[in-house]
Design an enzyme around this catalytic site. Structure first.
Site, mmCIF file in Angstrom:
data_model
loop_
_atom_site.group_PDB
_atom_site.id
_atom_site.type_symbol
_atom_site.label_atom_id
_atom_site.label_comp_id
_atom_site.label_asym_id
_atom_site.label_seq_id
_atom_site.Cartn_x
_atom_site.Cartn_y
_atom_site.Cartn_z
ATOM 1 N N ASP A 13 -3.652 25.307 -5.700
ATOM 2 C CA ASP A 13 -2.350 25.526 -5.053
ATOM 3 C C ASP A 13 -2.235 26.898 -4.403
ATOM 4 O O ASP A 13 -1.132 27.441 -4.293
ATOM 5 C CB ASP A 13 -1.185 25.372 -6.064
ATOM 6 C CG ASP A 13 -1.276 24.078 -6.839
ATOM 7 O OD1 ASP A 13 -1.511 23.042 -6.208
ATOM 8 O OD2 ASP A 13 -1.103 24.104 -8.074
ATOM 9 N N LYS A 16 -4.487 26.754 0.309
ATOM 10 C CA LYS A 16 -5.722 26.499 1.067
ATOM 11 C C LYS A 16 -5.454 25.657 2.296
ATOM 12 O O LYS A 16 -6.051 25.857 3.336
ATOM 13 C CB LYS A 16 -6.753 25.745 0.209
ATOM 14 C CG LYS A 16 -7.327 26.532 -0.919
ATOM 15 C CD LYS A 16 -8.267 25.671 -1.740
ATOM 16 C CE LYS A 16 -7.577 24.494 -2.417
ATOM 17 N NZ LYS A 16 -6.591 24.830 -3.420
ATOM 18 N N GLY A 40 -2.823 17.640 -3.155
ATOM 19 C CA GLY A 40 -1.855 17.574 -2.073
ATOM 20 C C GLY A 40 -1.777 18.867 -1.286
ATOM 21 O O GLY A 40 -1.210 19.834 -1.729
ATOM 22 N N HIS A 41 -2.387 18.886 -0.113
ATOM 23 C CA HIS A 41 -2.239 20.045 0.764
ATOM 24 C C HIS A 41 -0.942 19.895 1.551
ATOM 25 O O HIS A 41 -0.684 18.853 2.134
ATOM 26 C CB HIS A 41 -3.365 20.089 1.792
ATOM 27 C CG HIS A 41 -4.644 20.602 1.242
ATOM 28 N ND1 HIS A 41 -4.731 21.686 0.417
ATOM 29 C CD2 HIS A 41 -5.915 20.185 1.429
ATOM 30 C CE1 HIS A 41 -5.996 21.918 0.121
ATOM 31 N NE2 HIS A 41 -6.741 21.006 0.708
HETATM 32 P P1 GDP Z 1 -3.072 24.100 -1.523
HETATM 33 O O1 GDP Z 1 -3.306 22.847 -2.273
HETATM 34 O O2 GDP Z 1 -3.967 25.209 -1.963
HETATM 35 O O3 GDP Z 1 -3.048 23.930 -0.032
HETATM 36 O O4 GDP Z 1 -1.642 24.578 -1.919
HETATM 37 P P2 GDP Z 1 -0.254 23.918 -1.606
HETATM 38 O O5 GDP Z 1 -0.360 22.820 -0.657
HETATM 39 O O6 GDP Z 1 0.442 23.741 -2.884
HETATM 40 O O7 GDP Z 1 0.374 25.050 -0.709
HETATM 41 C C1 GDP Z 1 1.112 25.977 -1.168
HETATM 42 C C2 GDP Z 1 2.492 26.004 -0.543
HETATM 43 O O8 GDP Z 1 2.692 27.310 -0.089
HETATM 44 C C3 GDP Z 1 2.776 25.118 0.644
HETATM 45 O O9 GDP Z 1 4.105 24.664 0.539
HETATM 46 C C4 GDP Z 1 2.644 26.050 1.843
HETATM 47 O O10 GDP Z 1 3.457 25.712 2.932
HETATM 48 C C5 GDP Z 1 3.102 27.331 1.264
HETATM 49 N N1 GDP Z 1 2.498 28.533 1.824
HETATM 50 C C6 GDP Z 1 1.230 28.699 2.243
HETATM 51 N N2 GDP Z 1 1.043 29.980 2.639
HETATM 52 C C7 GDP Z 1 2.225 30.625 2.442
HETATM 53 C C8 GDP Z 1 2.681 31.977 2.632
HETATM 54 O O11 GDP Z 1 1.946 32.870 3.051
HETATM 55 N N3 GDP Z 1 3.970 32.251 2.271
HETATM 56 C C9 GDP Z 1 4.818 31.314 1.789
HETATM 57 N N4 GDP Z 1 6.063 31.669 1.459
HETATM 58 N N5 GDP Z 1 4.428 30.038 1.605
HETATM 59 C C10 GDP Z 1 3.160 29.700 1.923
#
Ligand code: GDP
Length: 433
Positions: A13, A16, A40-41
């Site tokens: 999470d 990525k 879930g991205h």
């Molecule tokens: P992943 O599985 O690693 O892609 O993680 P997630 O899908 O859970 O993504 C993390 C969440 O953080 C998503 O809702 C993104 O839109 C959000 N997100 C990603 N980068 C940033 C950032 O720099 N700042 C903020 N506030 N949210 C972010």
């Protein structure tokens, strides 16, 4: 032949999805190397939110997307995802390749995952109950059904019959749930197979040729380093290998073809489910980080536990992945705090301090964080469009991370939207080393 791996440097999470999405604009192929449809991205493009599960996020930029042999695939979920993308106007035709070596998540995997978590009660692992763990277990147990089995209806039915003979005993006698009917399962799978067959490919050859042709290949992992089956905090891990080296294993290319490894880390830490978590925040600040960072599971909606940045764990991620540069996401979430504790070492049970991640679980379970407190910047980063515009304390925070890890921070996330990323050297230089 540049190949870059993007790997989660924490417990998953890390954001990525967005980083892959950005770097994918400079890639020709985007390849997912492990995991199943729990990953879930979340990607926000032009205000529209996409929640991808099996599909590499490069699909949103019209890139060729490859699901590798290290993945487990739920055929129904994948087809739903393809339909959903098509319905929203995202082209997938001729862009999606599925490795024949990937394993299928079968209905009994989902049934067993659910029944087994229910039976464990309070001791449950906290899986997403999508059959991913049981599918990987059967892969190792050589009872798995692979994507290439979809190509031959007769073989497919035979393999389902063999597997069900055993799985139905488990379902009935061990878990006390209804057995599955061979004809039903075989008919359902044959229906799905007809639609999936055109996507089945030799993905090792595909990637090898792409690299020979000087095309740029981006590998994306799911989850994160500390959830790695071998290198993570076992048993609170996933059932595959998110570490960067697994990209080579999963696709059947040599490890020497990977040029760069981009680690993705939040500016703080989150963890889902049980297990030790040295920097978990005590008191109301945990709730604050969770709310500001939207730290709830993409697929499950589960609350994530939140902690201060743990450089001991991150140093470990740099080591086991060979991280060559770091994407530090969600720096904006820390804008709410006057002071920011950062964990630089662990104090162990015997009173000694270590900067290296403990090799033994008991040491980790009892590790206490040694914090250095950095000044917060206590102002929003909304209008920051270059590194030079960051508040001095925010820059100092990033510099501190670079110094401690001896790795460049090449990307800084300042908001959820696609554009909200600072890249001191430019995105293309990060994507194509
Ligand atoms: P992943 O599985 O690693 O892609 O993680 P997630 O899908 O859970 O993504 C993390 C969440 O953080 C998503 O809702 C993104 O839109 C959000 N997100 C990603 N980068 C940033 C950032 O720099 N700042 C903020 N506030 N949210 C972010």
């Amino acid at each position: 032949m540049p190949a870059t791996v993007i790997v989660g440097a924490q417990w998953g999470d890390e954001g990525k999805g967005k980083i892959v999405d950005l770097l994918a604009q400079h890639a020709d192929l985007v390849c997912r190397y492990q995991g199943g449809p729990n990953a879930g991205h979340t990607i926000i493009v032009d205000g529209e939110t996409f929640k991808l599960r099996a599909m590499p996020s490069g699909i949103l930029s019209g890139k060729e997307c490859v699901i590798g042999g290290g993945c487990v695939v739920d055929p129904e979920v994948l087809l739903e995802e393809l339909d959903d993308l098509a319905a929203r106007g995202v082209a997938t035709e001729g862009l999606v390749y599925l490795s024949g070596n990937a394993h299928l998540i079968m209905p009994w995997h989902v049934a067993i995952d659910r029944a087994s978590e229910r039976r464990l009660g309070r001791l449950q692992i906290g899986t997403t109950r999508r059959g991913i763990g049981p599918a990987y277990a059967d892969k190792a147990g050589r009872l798995g059904i692979r994507v290439q089995d979809l190509l031959d209806p007769k073989i497919l039915r035979q393999k389902i019959e063999v597997a069900l003979a055993e799985k139905n005993v488990w379902l009935e006698r061990v878990y006390g749930v209804e057995p599955l009917d061979l004809d039903d399962v075989a008919a359902r799978l044959e229906g799905l197979a007809q639609r999936l067959r055109p996507y089945v490919s030799d993905t090792s050859l595909l990637v090898d040729r792409a690299l020979d042709d000087q095309r740029f290949v981006l590998f994306e992992g799911a989850q994160g380093t500390l959830l790695d089956l071998d290198h993570g905090t076992y048993p609170f891990v996933t059932s595959s290998n998110p570490v960067a080296a697994y990209a080579a294993v999963a696709f059947g290319i040599g490890p020497n073809r990977i040029d760069a490894v981009v680690g993705v880390s939040k500016a703080y830490v989150t963890r889902v489910g049980e297990g030790p978590f040295p920097t978990e925040i005590e008191g109301p600040n945990q709730e604050r980080v969770r709310e500001l960072g939207g730290e709830f599971g993409t697929v499950t909606g589960r609350e994530r536990r939140c902690g201060w940045l743990d450089l001991v764990a991150l140093r470990y991620a740099v080591r086991v992945n060979g991280i060559t540069s770091l994407a530090l996401t969600k720096l904006d979430v820390l804008s709410a705090f006057e002071e920011l504790p950062v964990c630089v070492a662990y104090r162990l049970r015997d009173g000694s301090e270590t900067r290296d991640f403990p090799a033994h679980q008991s040491d980790f379970h009892h590790a206490a964080p040694v914090y250095e407190t950095l000044a917060g910047w206590a102002e929003p980063l909304d209008d920051v469009s270059s590194v030079d515009e960051l508040p001095a304390a925010a820059r100092a925070y990033v510099d501190f991370v670079e110094r401690e890890l001896r790795v460049e921070v090449s990307l800084i996330g300042t908001g959820a939207e696609r554009e909200r990323v600072l890249s001191p050297r430019g995105l293309e230089a990060v994507a194509r080393p």
